[in-house]
Every structure is written in C-alpha cells, then in structure tokens.
Motif scaffolding. Sequence first.
Motif, PDB file in Angstrom:
ATOM      1  N   TYR A 252      -8.083   7.452 -20.474  1.00  0.00           N
ATOM      2  CA  TYR A 252      -8.571   8.683 -21.101  1.00  0.00           C
ATOM      3  C   TYR A 252      -7.394   9.423 -21.727  1.00  0.00           C
ATOM      4  CZ  TYR A 252     -10.111  13.510 -21.554  1.00  0.00           C
ATOM      5  OH  TYR A 252     -10.382  14.765 -22.044  1.00  0.00           O
ATOM      6  N   LEU A 275     -14.429  11.410 -19.635  1.00  0.00           N
ATOM      7  CA  LEU A 275     -14.055  10.771 -18.382  1.00  0.00           C
ATOM      8  C   LEU A 275     -15.249  10.047 -17.775  1.00  0.00           C
ATOM      9  CD1 LEU A 275     -11.836  13.464 -16.628  1.00  0.00           C
ATOM     10  CD2 LEU A 275     -11.136  11.133 -17.155  1.00  0.00           C
ATOM     11  N   GLY A 316     -11.184   6.401 -18.170  1.00  0.00           N
ATOM     12  CA  GLY A 316     -11.936   6.568 -19.397  1.00  0.00           C
ATOM     13  C   GLY A 316     -13.215   5.757 -19.320  1.00  0.00           C
ATOM     14  N   THR A 374     -10.305   0.610 -19.388  1.00  0.00           N
ATOM     15  CA  THR A 374     -10.187   2.061 -19.553  1.00  0.00           C
ATOM     16  C   THR A 374      -9.574   2.698 -18.305  1.00  0.00           C
ATOM     17  OG1 THR A 374     -12.410   2.467 -18.651  1.00  0.00           O
ATOM     18  CG2 THR A 374     -12.233   2.042 -21.020  1.00  0.00           C
TER      19      THR A 374
END
Length: 456
Positions: A252, A275, A316, A374
């Motif tokens: 993120y 998020l 993320g 992520t």
Amino acid sequence: MTRKLKKGGYTAILSVIVIAAVVVLNMIIGRLPEKVRQWDMSSSQIYTLGKTTNDLVKGLDKDVTIYVVGDPSAVDKRITSFVKRYEDLSSHVKVETLDSVLHPDQVSKLKATDDSLFVSCEANNKTEVVPFSSIIKIDQASYYSSGQMKETEFDGEGQLTSAISHVTNDVEKKIYVTEGHKEAAFGATVSDMLKKSNLTVAPLNLLTGGSIPKDCELLFMNAPESDLAADEKKMVSDYLSGGGNVMILAGYSETERPNLNEIINEFGLNLENGLAADTKNFYQNNPYYIFPTFPAGNELTQGTDAKSASLVLQSGAMTQLTTLPQGVEVTPFMETSEAGMLVTADKQTKGTYLLGAVATKTMDSGASRLTVLTTPSLIDEGVNTSFTNLNNMNIFMNAVTANYSDVTNVSIPSKSLDVGYNTVTKGGLWGVIFVLVIPALTLGTGLVIWLKRRRL
C-alpha cells in the motif's frame, strides 16, 4: 563337588552366550543408520531432515564428501550426529573426520577452515565451507550484556543442504533489484534464504543504468513507495514483452503509482487504492493483521507446513480485471477470505481480494511472467523473527524460484534453540536391546536348563 562344577559350567555357558550376544549387538548397532541409533528427542526436531533435503540428497548423481574439520574432542556432538544423517540418505555422500590438531597439513592441503564443515564435489571441482558458528548461532548481544553465551538457533540443515546444492549444481543466478523509488531493503533472513538457494542480489537503477541487463532473468521491485518514471515504465514493459520475468512486492502507498499499475494492468491485475482487511481471518482482533488463504493445488504453496499459517500486516489489495488482455492467464495464490474488505478514506467495500497472484502472457516471441504481492510484510524481518513458525518465507522463496526453470528452493530456515532438551538421547538403543538382547538371554537360559536336565 560334581554339582558345583556342573553349576559353574552352566554359568560359564550362560556368560559366553551373553558376551556373544553383546558382541553381535555392537556389530549390528555399528552398522545401523544414525537415525536408528540415535532418535531425535530435541524439542525443535533439529536433527530431523525435511522433504527438501531428502529429495536433494537422494537424487544426487555426483559424489559429495563432507569433512568435519576440527579437534574431534571439541566438536559439538550435535553437529557430528546431524551430519551422519546425510550419509544415511545416499551412497553418494561420505562423511570424514579431519583432525586439525593431528593433521594440520591435510587441512591446509584441502584449503579447509578449522571448526567447520568442508563440503567437496570433485566432479564439479567445487567446495563450500560451513563454519560451526553458522550452524549453532549465538546471541552476541546477550554475551556482551551478561557475559554468558546464549544459543539461539540451529541452522544445520539449512546451511549443509545449501552447501551440497551449491557444490553439485553449476547453476548460479542473479536477481536485479530496482533502486530509486524508496524501495525497502532486504532483511537478514531474506538475504540468507536467497543465498541458500544460490541466488545473488545486484542493485539496479533503471534511470542511471539506462537499460535492464541482458543476463537479467528476474527483475525485482521491493515495496516501491514512489512511481516509476515514464522511461522506466517503458524499459520494464519492453523487458516483459521480450519474455522477461518481473516480481513486485507492491504494498500500500499513499502516493499514486499510475505507471507501476499500468504495467500490472497489462497482465490482467489491478492495484486497488486502499488497505486490505479481513473480518474473519485476523490476528488479535485487528482486521488489518491478516491470515491469508491459499487456493488449493498452487505450486507456490508446495512444501509449506500445513500446521503453520502465514501472517501479513497492513497489506494492499488487488483485483483481477474483468476482461484479461490477449494471451494472459492469471493464477491467484494468496487472498483474503470472503469476509475481506477494501478500506479507503471514505468507504469500506466487502469482497475477496487478491494478495498475491502470478500472471503469464503467451506471445509469439515466447512467454513472460509477472508475480505481484501486495504484502511487503510477508518478508518483514520483525514479523518473521517474532513468529518463527510462519510459512511466510517458504511462500516467498517458492515465488522467487518459480521464475527459474533450473533453480529449486532449498532455503531451509533455522530451528530455534530457545527451548531446552536439544540433545540426542540414546533412547533408540533400548528398542534394539529389547529386540536382540532379551531374546538372546532367553535362548541362553533355555539352553542352560536343557543341558542341566540332560546331565541330570
């Protein structure tokens, strides 16, 4: 007098039988594998070899000699016992003791190092040195603060399996890691795991370098906070179009990264601006501390411990495009549960979100591969040292080595020595004694009774 002589004769016969049984027992035990003679009673199973080691050693087609170099009276018995397990696995592995006190000339001739394992493969003319200090690790901070040596980890399998892989394998690969976008640095654990799989890391600044090196088989971006420049985006896109492999730990970021996301879009994936959270699989009542789920049958989850979990923090989120670009196939390997959520400043959107996926693109010129996670916290040093039973590093190393057709993940993490009882007991011998000695004594006693009755 005659009865006493007879009784003495029976006793002598029984003694001979018992002595013979003990001699035979010692001969048999001397030929038994180390794992039978000495059971692994350590709390962390530090002497037990895993599947990765078993597959590698049993599959050897070249001879390997492991020299235990040092003063035999001073070498830690845990090391000598552990090394013999490798010899039990394959006829291609031979273990020899090299006394550095009595034979310093032999140590010098081999160019070995005192207090180490010297691993040699003559067929490849390659050697590797594993210091004892790399196997049984000491907390230096504890020594300087308290004056006492505190053992923290046993890394025998990780170090020795890696050394055997190195000397028997001609393959050595390099990973180019981008710089210039506030990327995170690899921690000590990641660096050690990459080294164990014979992978070296080289930095690469795309703007100052002007191009991606021709020998680059994997371009790695580790949690870039800022976006790629237009020139960098073109270099990466062209590299992928030419059949390259790219791995991105996106994470993120509060900063927009349209160029980075456009590269990811070309492979059917999209970085969401928010998020990831999970209201079902989370740690300590924090939905941003996620226990990811793993779709069954994915190659990247092979070799992971089914009893252990992975943990990622403040990750993320990613989604798959509704319509995939031509020639693209997406395979998710890590995601939230169905109770996942995308959290932004103004809303929360429920759904299953991707945390890791592999996208391949088939072209006339060949195939390219993009791996996106992520979750930079997957390889966070603090997370993985605080929770030593996580699958995080196995997942990461599987994802890295999957980019190479000729590299196997042999990165085995060390085992904790914080819990006691890390000694190999002789418990295994009692079973052998029960099986061999007791029947021998029983037979001997029966023979004596039979002889006595015949005499009477």
